[in-house]
Design an enzyme around this catalytic site. Structure first.
Site, PDB file in Angstrom:
ATOM      1  N   ARG A 123      11.102  13.117 -16.244  1.00 15.85           N
ATOM      2  CA  ARG A 123      12.274  12.722 -15.447  1.00 15.85           C
ATOM      3  C   ARG A 123      12.325  11.225 -15.895  1.00 15.85           C
ATOM      4  O   ARG A 123      11.760  10.470 -16.509  1.00 15.85           O
ATOM      5  CB  ARG A 123      11.497  12.484 -14.053  1.00 15.85           C
ATOM      6  CG  ARG A 123      12.444  12.661 -13.019  1.00 15.85           C
ATOM      7  CD  ARG A 123      11.679  12.535 -11.364  1.00 15.85           C
ATOM      8  NE  ARG A 123      11.570  11.241 -11.152  1.00 15.85           N
ATOM      9  CZ  ARG A 123      11.174  10.879  -9.770  1.00 15.85           C
ATOM     10  NH1 ARG A 123      10.800  11.932  -8.884  1.00 15.85           N
ATOM     11  NH2 ARG A 123      11.239   9.742  -9.446  1.00 15.85           N
TER      12      ARG A 123
ATOM     13  N   ARG B  15       3.670  11.972 -15.393  1.00 14.04           N
ATOM     14  CA  ARG B  15       4.847  12.997 -14.968  1.00 14.04           C
ATOM     15  C   ARG B  15       5.908  12.897 -15.847  1.00 14.04           C
ATOM     16  O   ARG B  15       6.590  13.951 -16.286  1.00 14.04           O
ATOM     17  CB  ARG B  15       5.150  12.577 -13.587  1.00 14.04           C
ATOM     18  CG  ARG B  15       6.255  13.443 -12.951  1.00 14.04           C
ATOM     19  CD  ARG B  15       6.728  13.484 -11.444  1.00 14.04           C
ATOM     20  NE  ARG B  15       7.248  11.895 -11.417  1.00 14.04           N
ATOM     21  CZ  ARG B  15       7.518  11.295 -10.254  1.00 14.04           C
ATOM     22  NH1 ARG B  15       7.500  12.055  -8.906  1.00 14.04           N
ATOM     23  NH2 ARG B  15       8.215  10.155 -10.003  1.00 14.04           N
TER      24      ARG B  15
ATOM     25  N   LYS C 210       4.047  10.080  -2.354  1.00 19.09           N
ATOM     26  CA  LYS C 210       4.954  10.651  -1.093  1.00 19.09           C
ATOM     27  C   LYS C 210       5.445  11.892  -1.075  1.00 19.09           C
ATOM     28  O   LYS C 210       5.180  12.947  -0.210  1.00 19.09           O
ATOM     29  CB  LYS C 210       6.167   9.530  -0.890  1.00 19.09           C
ATOM     30  CG  LYS C 210       5.622   7.934  -0.741  1.00 19.09           C
ATOM     31  CD  LYS C 210       6.652   7.257  -0.606  1.00 19.09           C
ATOM     32  CE  LYS C 210       7.754   7.244  -1.801  1.00 19.09           C
ATOM     33  NZ  LYS C 210       7.135   6.464  -3.078  1.00 19.09           N
TER      34      LYS C 210
ATOM     35  N   ARG D 165      13.774   2.332   2.419  1.00 16.20           N
ATOM     36  CA  ARG D 165      13.337   1.694   1.398  1.00 16.20           C
ATOM     37  C   ARG D 165      13.745  -0.247   1.601  1.00 16.20           C
ATOM     38  O   ARG D 165      13.412  -0.745   0.627  1.00 16.20           O
ATOM     39  CB  ARG D 165      13.812   2.099   0.123  1.00 16.20           C
ATOM     40  CG  ARG D 165      12.617   2.916  -0.527  1.00 16.20           C
ATOM     41  CD  ARG D 165      13.521   3.478  -1.902  1.00 16.20           C
ATOM     42  NE  ARG D 165      12.635   3.912  -2.922  1.00 16.20           N
ATOM     43  CZ  ARG D 165      12.022   4.961  -3.373  1.00 16.20           C
ATOM     44  NH1 ARG D 165      12.153   6.082  -2.288  1.00 16.20           N
ATOM     45  NH2 ARG D 165      11.292   5.371  -4.193  1.00 16.20           N
TER      46      ARG D 165
ATOM     47  N   ARG E  79      10.685  -0.502 -11.155  1.00 16.55           N
ATOM     48  CA  ARG E  79      10.610   0.331  -9.840  1.00 16.55           C
ATOM     49  C   ARG E  79       9.513  -0.243  -8.980  1.00 16.55           C
ATOM     50  O   ARG E  79       9.632  -0.528  -7.908  1.00 16.55           O
ATOM     51  CB  ARG E  79      10.300   1.630  -9.938  1.00 16.55           C
ATOM     52  CG  ARG E  79      11.374   2.624 -10.439  1.00 16.55           C
ATOM     53  CD  ARG E  79      11.168   4.031 -11.080  1.00 16.55           C
ATOM     54  NE  ARG E  79      10.612   4.797 -10.121  1.00 16.55           N
ATOM     55  CZ  ARG E  79       9.865   6.050 -10.517  1.00 16.55           C
ATOM     56  NH1 ARG E  79       9.753   6.122 -12.203  1.00 16.55           N
ATOM     57  NH2 ARG E  79       9.425   6.669  -9.976  1.00 16.55           N
TER      58      ARG E  79
HETATM   59  P1  B4P Z   1       4.963  10.885  -5.987  1.00 19.86           P
HETATM   60  O1  B4P Z   1       4.383   9.680  -5.510  1.00 19.86           O
HETATM   61  O2  B4P Z   1       4.626  12.043  -5.090  1.00 19.86           O
HETATM   62  O3  B4P Z   1       6.198  10.612  -6.580  1.00 19.86           O
HETATM   63  P2  B4P Z   1       7.754  10.212  -5.554  1.00 19.86           P
HETATM   64  O4  B4P Z   1       7.511  10.714  -4.307  1.00 19.86           O
HETATM   65  O5  B4P Z   1       8.620  10.999  -6.490  1.00 19.86           O
HETATM   66  O6  B4P Z   1       7.804   8.795  -5.653  1.00 19.86           O
HETATM   67  P3  B4P Z   1       9.019   7.922  -6.312  1.00 19.86           P
HETATM   68  O7  B4P Z   1       8.994   6.659  -5.130  1.00 19.86           O
HETATM   69  O8  B4P Z   1       8.773   7.687  -7.767  1.00 19.86           O
HETATM   70  O9  B4P Z   1      10.151   8.730  -6.170  1.00 19.86           O
HETATM   71  P4  B4P Z   1      11.670   8.808  -5.273  1.00 19.86           P
HETATM   72  O10 B4P Z   1      12.115  10.125  -5.698  1.00 19.86           O
HETATM   73  O11 B4P Z   1      11.444   8.639  -3.741  1.00 19.86           O
HETATM   74  O12 B4P Z   1       4.160  11.211  -7.388  1.00 19.86           O
HETATM   75  C1  B4P Z   1       4.240  10.789  -8.574  1.00 19.86           C
HETATM   76  C2  B4P Z   1       3.345  11.574  -9.410  1.00 19.86           C
HETATM   77  O13 B4P Z   1       1.861  11.443  -9.004  1.00 19.86           O
HETATM   78  C3  B4P Z   1       3.287  12.972  -9.489  1.00 19.86           C
HETATM   79  O14 B4P Z   1       3.630  13.577 -11.009  1.00 19.86           O
HETATM   80  C4  B4P Z   1       2.262  13.740  -8.859  1.00 19.86           C
HETATM   81  O15 B4P Z   1       1.864  14.931  -9.299  1.00 19.86           O
HETATM   82  C5  B4P Z   1       1.000  12.545  -9.157  1.00 19.86           C
HETATM   83  N1  B4P Z   1       0.314  12.539  -8.026  1.00 19.86           N
HETATM   84  C6  B4P Z   1       0.347  12.401  -6.621  1.00 19.86           C
HETATM   85  N2  B4P Z   1      -0.751  12.319  -6.013  1.00 19.86           N
HETATM   86  C7  B4P Z   1      -1.602  11.986  -7.015  1.00 19.86           C
HETATM   87  C8  B4P Z   1      -3.224  12.000  -6.959  1.00 19.86           C
HETATM   88  N3  B4P Z   1      -3.874  11.908  -5.538  1.00 19.86           N
HETATM   89  N4  B4P Z   1      -3.845  11.866  -8.120  1.00 19.86           N
HETATM   90  C9  B4P Z   1      -3.028  11.892  -9.324  1.00 19.86           C
HETATM   91  N5  B4P Z   1      -1.838  12.238  -9.593  1.00 19.86           N
HETATM   92  C10 B4P Z   1      -1.369  12.320  -8.167  1.00 19.86           C
HETATM   93  O16 B4P Z   1      12.812   7.848  -5.915  1.00 19.86           O
HETATM   94  C11 B4P Z   1      13.285   7.807  -7.334  1.00 19.86           C
HETATM   95  C12 B4P Z   1      14.453   6.808  -7.242  1.00 19.86           C
HETATM   96  O17 B4P Z   1      15.490   7.271  -6.402  1.00 19.86           O
HETATM   97  C13 B4P Z   1      14.150   5.511  -6.691  1.00 19.86           C
HETATM   98  O18 B4P Z   1      13.802   4.690  -7.735  1.00 19.86           O
HETATM   99  C14 B4P Z   1      15.703   4.869  -6.095  1.00 19.86           C
HETATM  100  O19 B4P Z   1      16.607   4.606  -7.536  1.00 19.86           O
HETATM  101  C15 B4P Z   1      15.936   6.118  -5.491  1.00 19.86           C
HETATM  102  N6  B4P Z   1      15.954   6.179  -4.124  1.00 19.86           N
HETATM  103  C16 B4P Z   1      15.352   7.148  -3.429  1.00 19.86           C
HETATM  104  N7  B4P Z   1      15.280   6.758  -2.066  1.00 19.86           N
HETATM  105  C17 B4P Z   1      16.165   5.740  -1.954  1.00 19.86           C
HETATM  106  C18 B4P Z   1      16.411   5.066  -0.795  1.00 19.86           C
HETATM  107  N8  B4P Z   1      15.945   5.246   0.288  1.00 19.86           N
HETATM  108  N9  B4P Z   1      17.163   3.660  -0.981  1.00 19.86           N
HETATM  109  C19 B4P Z   1      17.726   3.570  -2.140  1.00 19.86           C
HETATM  110  N10 B4P Z   1      17.516   4.250  -3.413  1.00 19.86           N
HETATM  111  C20 B4P Z   1      16.532   5.364  -3.331  1.00 19.86           C
END
Ligand code: B4P
Length: 188
Positions: A134, A128, A14, A89, A145
């Site tokens: 992280r 990552r 995402k 979410r 998660r």
């Molecule tokens: P991404 O999937 O881009 O990671 P993300 O957006 O950070 O997702 P996530 O859901 O974990 O985190 P968020 O900050 O929203 O990429 C992951 C990795 O994969 C990266 O290293 C990337 O380089 C790699 N990658 C991507 N595409 C690839 C491909 N095609 N091939 C190979 N590698 C690839 O949430 C974090 C925390 O915040 C949650 O757990 C929760 O506690 C809180 N939170 C956030 N939003 C919330 C909400 N709306 N409500 C409640 N809590 C919330």
């Protein structure tokens, strides 16, 4: 205005794809994960509240993230549109988003849902964790998660299916190939 929800499990790409979408389409990026991490880095009261929850891989309370999103929408000057990354979410967040957009004469155009196999999610997040350190990218928290996603976030997909706004995209493969698939959905 083009308002998109980018949806998927943790590690589905995402954040990665959002960066490419904002570059191409000039949308305002609203990532609740990034906003919460900024609060933690700034040691604000909200950040202190969120930190222990995020370290466990649980969801931060709905009212906190909804309030953050509402502030950011109102603080954006003349936006071309918004990309909601990692939000909503829960079904409650999805309902609140529709309500607050409607009050401003706006709506979601569609939800793009990235579909990625479970083992690939774990592999990406562990990588990552090694590269960026992280706190929530370790095996125990990653597994929680994913469980939280399945229990609380997955139903959000049905919410958008019910409104005809769901668009599924294969999230396996290279970042550029996935971005091509996403642009085909947006451009159509
Ligand atoms: P991404 O999937 O881009 O990671 P993300 O957006 O950070 O997702 P996530 O859901 O974990 O985190 P968020 O900050 O929203 O990429 C992951 C990795 O994969 C990266 O290293 C990337 O380089 C790699 N990658 C991507 N595409 C690839 C491909 N095609 N091939 C190979 N590698 C690839 O949430 C974090 C925390 O915040 C949650 O757990 C929760 O506690 C809180 N939170 C956030 N939003 C919330 C909400 N709306 N409500 C409640 N809590 C919330």
């Amino acid at each position: 205005m083009l308002n998109i929800v980018l949806f998927g499990p943790p590690g589905s790409g995402k954040g990665t794809q959002s960066e490419k979408i904002i570059d191409r389409y000039g949308l305002v990026h609203l990532s609740t994960g990034d906003l919460l991490r900024a609060e933690i880095a700034g040691k604000t009261d909200l950040g202190l509240q969120a930190q222990s929850i995020m370290q466990k891989g649980e969801l931060v309370p709905d009212e906190i993230v909804i309030g953050m999103i509402e502030n950011r929408i109102d603080g954006s000057e003349d936006p071309k549109g918004f990309i909601f990354d990692g939000f909503p979410r829960t079904v409650e967040q999805a309902e609140a988003l529709d309500e607050l957009l409607e009050k401003r004469g706006l709506s979601i155009g569609f939800m793009i849902s990235l579909d990625v196999k479970r083992q690939e999610l774990i592999d990406r997040l562990l990588k990552r964790g090694q590269e960026q350190g992280r706190e929530d990218d370790n095996l125990e928290v990653i597994e929680n998660r994913i469980k939280v996603y399945e229990d609380q976030t997955f139903p959000v997909m049905d919410y958008y299916k019910g409104t005809g706004k769901y668009r599924g995209v294969d999230g396996m493969g290279s970042i550029d190939d996935i971005f091509d698939r996403i642009t085909r959905v947006i451009d159509s």
